[in-house]
Scaffold this active site. Structure first.
Site, mmCIF file in Angstrom:
data_model
loop_
_atom_site.group_PDB
_atom_site.id
_atom_site.type_symbol
_atom_site.label_atom_id
_atom_site.label_comp_id
_atom_site.label_asym_id
_atom_site.label_seq_id
_atom_site.Cartn_x
_atom_site.Cartn_y
_atom_site.Cartn_z
ATOM 1 N N HIS A 236 12.840 66.916 -26.640
ATOM 2 C CA HIS A 236 13.458 67.097 -27.958
ATOM 3 C C HIS A 236 13.720 68.582 -28.155
ATOM 4 O O HIS A 236 12.924 69.419 -27.739
ATOM 5 C CB HIS A 236 12.517 66.606 -29.078
ATOM 6 N N ASP B 69 13.291 57.730 -29.734
ATOM 7 C CA ASP B 69 14.035 56.677 -29.021
ATOM 8 C C ASP B 69 13.206 55.955 -27.971
ATOM 9 O O ASP B 69 13.619 54.906 -27.484
ATOM 10 C CB ASP B 69 15.284 57.288 -28.366
HETATM 11 C C1 SDX Z 1 17.430 62.244 -30.782
HETATM 12 O O1 SDX Z 1 17.895 66.644 -32.891
HETATM 13 C C2 SDX Z 1 17.305 65.614 -33.323
HETATM 14 O O2 SDX Z 1 16.529 65.662 -34.235
HETATM 15 C C3 SDX Z 1 17.677 64.315 -32.638
HETATM 16 C C4 SDX Z 1 16.879 63.107 -33.057
HETATM 17 C C5 SDX Z 1 17.182 62.706 -34.470
HETATM 18 O O3 SDX Z 1 16.339 62.050 -35.105
HETATM 19 O O4 SDX Z 1 18.325 62.950 -34.920
HETATM 20 O O5 SDX Z 1 15.483 63.373 -32.954
HETATM 21 C C6 SDX Z 1 17.221 61.886 -32.204
HETATM 22 O O6 SDX Z 1 18.530 62.508 -30.402
HETATM 23 C C7 SDX Z 1 16.209 62.334 -29.894
HETATM 24 C C8 SDX Z 1 16.568 62.810 -28.442
HETATM 25 C C9 SDX Z 1 17.121 61.605 -27.688
HETATM 26 N N1 SDX Z 1 17.629 61.997 -26.387
HETATM 27 C C10 SDX Z 1 16.988 61.685 -25.243
HETATM 28 O O7 SDX Z 1 15.912 61.088 -25.200
HETATM 29 C C11 SDX Z 1 17.727 62.081 -23.979
HETATM 30 C C12 SDX Z 1 16.736 62.710 -23.007
HETATM 31 N N2 SDX Z 1 16.319 63.995 -23.560
HETATM 32 C C13 SDX Z 1 17.059 65.166 -23.061
HETATM 33 O O8 SDX Z 1 18.395 64.948 -22.774
HETATM 34 C C14 SDX Z 1 16.708 66.445 -23.816
HETATM 35 O O9 SDX Z 1 15.344 66.505 -23.899
HETATM 36 C C15 SDX Z 1 17.306 66.674 -25.187
HETATM 37 C C16 SDX Z 1 18.778 66.518 -25.200
HETATM 38 C C17 SDX Z 1 16.698 65.748 -26.183
HETATM 39 C C18 SDX Z 1 16.947 68.115 -25.594
HETATM 40 O O10 SDX Z 1 17.624 68.937 -24.712
HETATM 41 P P1 SDX Z 1 17.420 70.529 -24.754
HETATM 42 O O11 SDX Z 1 16.603 70.975 -25.898
HETATM 43 O O12 SDX Z 1 18.786 71.131 -24.589
HETATM 44 O O13 SDX Z 1 16.499 70.757 -23.496
HETATM 45 P P2 SDX Z 1 17.017 71.316 -22.143
HETATM 46 O O14 SDX Z 1 18.146 70.436 -21.643
HETATM 47 O O15 SDX Z 1 17.262 72.767 -22.310
HETATM 48 O O16 SDX Z 1 15.768 71.040 -21.160
HETATM 49 C C19 SDX Z 1 14.804 72.053 -20.891
HETATM 50 C C20 SDX Z 1 14.195 71.637 -19.543
HETATM 51 C C21 SDX Z 1 15.239 71.464 -18.439
HETATM 52 O O17 SDX Z 1 14.568 71.646 -17.176
HETATM 53 P P3 SDX Z 1 14.636 73.099 -16.448
HETATM 54 O O18 SDX Z 1 16.107 73.532 -16.461
HETATM 55 O O19 SDX Z 1 13.735 73.984 -17.288
HETATM 56 O O20 SDX Z 1 14.101 72.822 -15.045
HETATM 57 O O21 SDX Z 1 13.588 70.328 -19.680
HETATM 58 C C22 SDX Z 1 14.272 69.411 -18.833
HETATM 59 C C23 SDX Z 1 15.637 70.020 -18.512
HETATM 60 O O22 SDX Z 1 16.114 69.512 -17.263
HETATM 61 N N3 SDX Z 1 14.417 68.167 -19.600
HETATM 62 C C24 SDX Z 1 14.200 66.959 -19.101
HETATM 63 C C25 SDX Z 1 14.405 66.089 -20.161
HETATM 64 N N4 SDX Z 1 14.755 66.762 -21.262
HETATM 65 C C26 SDX Z 1 14.763 68.065 -20.901
HETATM 66 N N5 SDX Z 1 13.850 66.555 -17.843
HETATM 67 C C27 SDX Z 1 13.707 65.223 -17.696
HETATM 68 N N6 SDX Z 1 13.878 64.303 -18.673
HETATM 69 C C28 SDX Z 1 14.227 64.700 -19.906
HETATM 70 N N7 SDX Z 1 14.402 63.789 -20.880
#
Ligand code: SDX
Length: 428
Positions: free
Chosen positions: A306, A363
């Site tokens: 998140h 989710d």
């Molecule tokens: C919702 O904003 C809100 O409040 C949203 C929400 C709401 O109520 O409205 O809470 C609802 O949208 C919840 C989120 C639902 N999405 C997912 O579950 C999809 C999976 N999650 C990711 O795509 C991600 O965690 C996000 C999109 C939620 C957040 O992305 P960020 O903050 O841009 O994080 P990032 O991409 O910069 O990741 C940082 C690191 C990376 O690794 P490194 O580059 O450091 O090696 O964490 C890793 C990412 O690859 N990472 C994950 C991951 N999420 C981040 N690795 C594996 N699985 C994941 N889910």
């Protein structure tokens, strides 16, 4: 004079005010940065940028705190209902009995669609995605009820909110019925909000669907937990559109489109698809976790991580307990819930996830609850939209009510070609 932030640009010192919110969050107010320095800031994904001050929802991502108008989500989940919470989120205080009765009556009175609106559903192919229908039909609603365009004072905004919150259920259920070739079901006057939605989803001309109290309670809770969530992607979209003075329906229709993406509201579908893929493919949880850690083909652990929560999403904890209770009460054995539990256990003990502060978000368990209710997977994000409607309406109202509001218009740093000229086609 409050705190200030001093910076030096090209050897020249500048000072900007520091503002502090009611929860001690601090921000550098850079509203005069460009006019005083010629510089702008750059913050891809807005991870460090506040677009507004807001009094609706507070999140502390490190502590895993979520409060609607100052009330903890845990208290609302235990003691309130979706409709009471919706009124709180929109109008900033808990409704009196008179408020509650008036709003509930409006929700019931406005639950039916204009008969002409039903013709639109005949035009969609049966495999049309319900989110495409939902965003289109929310905008179409305002064509049938132009009074909502003029929503301006609390009374007319309350009516528009009731129209939108009530009819979004009917549109969602009608989209589902059209996709399965069944007749659209009229709402009933005697049913409460969640029960009426389930009736419109699952009743048939020859047999009424009677939801069990466990299903109705779980749906109420699901919607309440989704009611608002600060400046997430879709809510910021609603505010962007609202800042042009677009009406509530156009702004919320835009919110539906932003919510659709798998990184946002579409994640509840992606979680089930991930769990189904592990189950059907006979992949072990450890094997899947390895794929995620190796970032194979961009594989992510959907439902985890998140932008704000660097701890458990408090909503996921409440939803997990509700999922356990409901499946037990309905005596449903869902292997996907077991896989979800194993995945969470594996990830929460693996430094790859812990070091990146990746925890289950809203989710991760919501799809399990929706599945147990019999909601088809392609309707999951629609359910999120129904729950988030009060938050989108509240943010639209906050923009609408701000006398000093300005249209949202971010700047950019141009990195494209320079000093180009048109050339005749034969010379290209
Ligand atoms: C919702 O904003 C809100 O409040 C949203 C929400 C709401 O109520 O409205 O809470 C609802 O949208 C919840 C989120 C639902 N999405 C997912 O579950 C999809 C999976 N999650 C990711 O795509 C991600 O965690 C996000 C999109 C939620 C957040 O992305 P960020 O903050 O841009 O994080 P990032 O991409 O910069 O990741 C940082 C690191 C990376 O690794 P490194 O580059 O450091 O090696 O964490 C890793 C990412 O690859 N990472 C994950 C991951 N999420 C981040 N690795 C594996 N699985 C994941 N889910």
């Amino acid at each position: 004079m409050g705190d200030t932030c001093r910076i030096e640009l090209d050897g020249t010192p500048f000072e900007f005010p520091v503002i502090e919110g009611t929860e001690n969050e601090r921000a550098i107010d850079i509203s005069k940065l460009r006019s005083e320095t010629g510089y702008i800031t750059l913050d891809g994904g807005y991870g460090n940028t506040g677009s507004c001050t807001s009094a609706i929802t507070f999140i502390d991502g490190d502590q895993g705190i979520l409060r609607y108008r100052g009330i903890p989500i845990e208290e609302l989940a235990e003691k309130s209902s979706f409709i009471e919470t919706a009124w709180l989120v929109i109008f900033g205080k808990l409704p009196t009995q008179a408020d509650r009765d008036r709003f509930a009556t409006m929700l019931t009175e406005h639950s039916m669609l204009d008969e002409n609106m039903k013709k639109h559903f005949d035009g969609y192919p049966t495999n049309a995605h319900p989110m495409a229908i939902l965003s289109a039909m929310i905008n179409t609603l305002s064509a049938h009820d132009p009074e909502v365009w003029e929503a301006d004072d609390d009374e007319s905004i309350e009516r528009a909110a009731a129209v939108l919150m009530s009819k979004v259920r009917t549109i969602a259920a009608a989209a589902y019925k059209s996709s399965v070739g069944e007749p659209i079901v009229y709402p009933r006057y005697d049913l409460r909000y969640a029960e009426n939605f389930l009736h419109m989803m699952f009743s048939k001309p020859y047999k009424d669907y009677e939801p069990t109290p466990a299903v109705a309670k779980a749906l109420n809770l699901f919607l309440l937990l989704h009611a608002d969530h600060e400046q997430n992607c879709s809510t910021s979209t609603v505010r962007m559109v609202a800042s042009s003075e677009a009406n509530m329906f156009a702004s919320c229709s835009a919110g539906v489109c932003a919510l659709w993406g798998p990184l946002h509201g579409g994640a509840n579908v992606a979680v089930i698809e991930m769990l189904q893929q592990i189950h059907d493919g006979g992949i072990s949880v450890d094997e899947y976790v390895k794929k995620v850690k190796n970032k194979e083909d961009g594989v992510k652990l959907m439902g985890f991580g998140h932008r704000v929560y660097r701890n458990f999403d408090p909503r996921s904890k409440i939803l997990k307990a509700a999922a356990d209770d409901m499946l037990k009460e309905l005596d449903i054995h869902d292997p996907l819930l077991e896989i979800a539990g194993e995945l969470a256990e594996a990830a929460l003990s693996d430094d790859y996830f812990v070091s990146r502060k990746l925890y289950p978000n809203v989710d991760f368990y919501s799809g399990i609850i929706l599945r147990a209710m019999g909601i088809p997977v392609n309707m999951f994000t629609v359910m999120f939209a129904i729950g988030r409607m009060p938050g989108w309406i509240a943010n639209w109202k906050e923009i609408h009510d701000d006398p000093k509001g300005r249209i949202y218009r971010p700047r950019q740093i141009y990195v494209g070609p320079t000093d180009q000229h048109w050339v005749p086609r034969e010379e290209r």
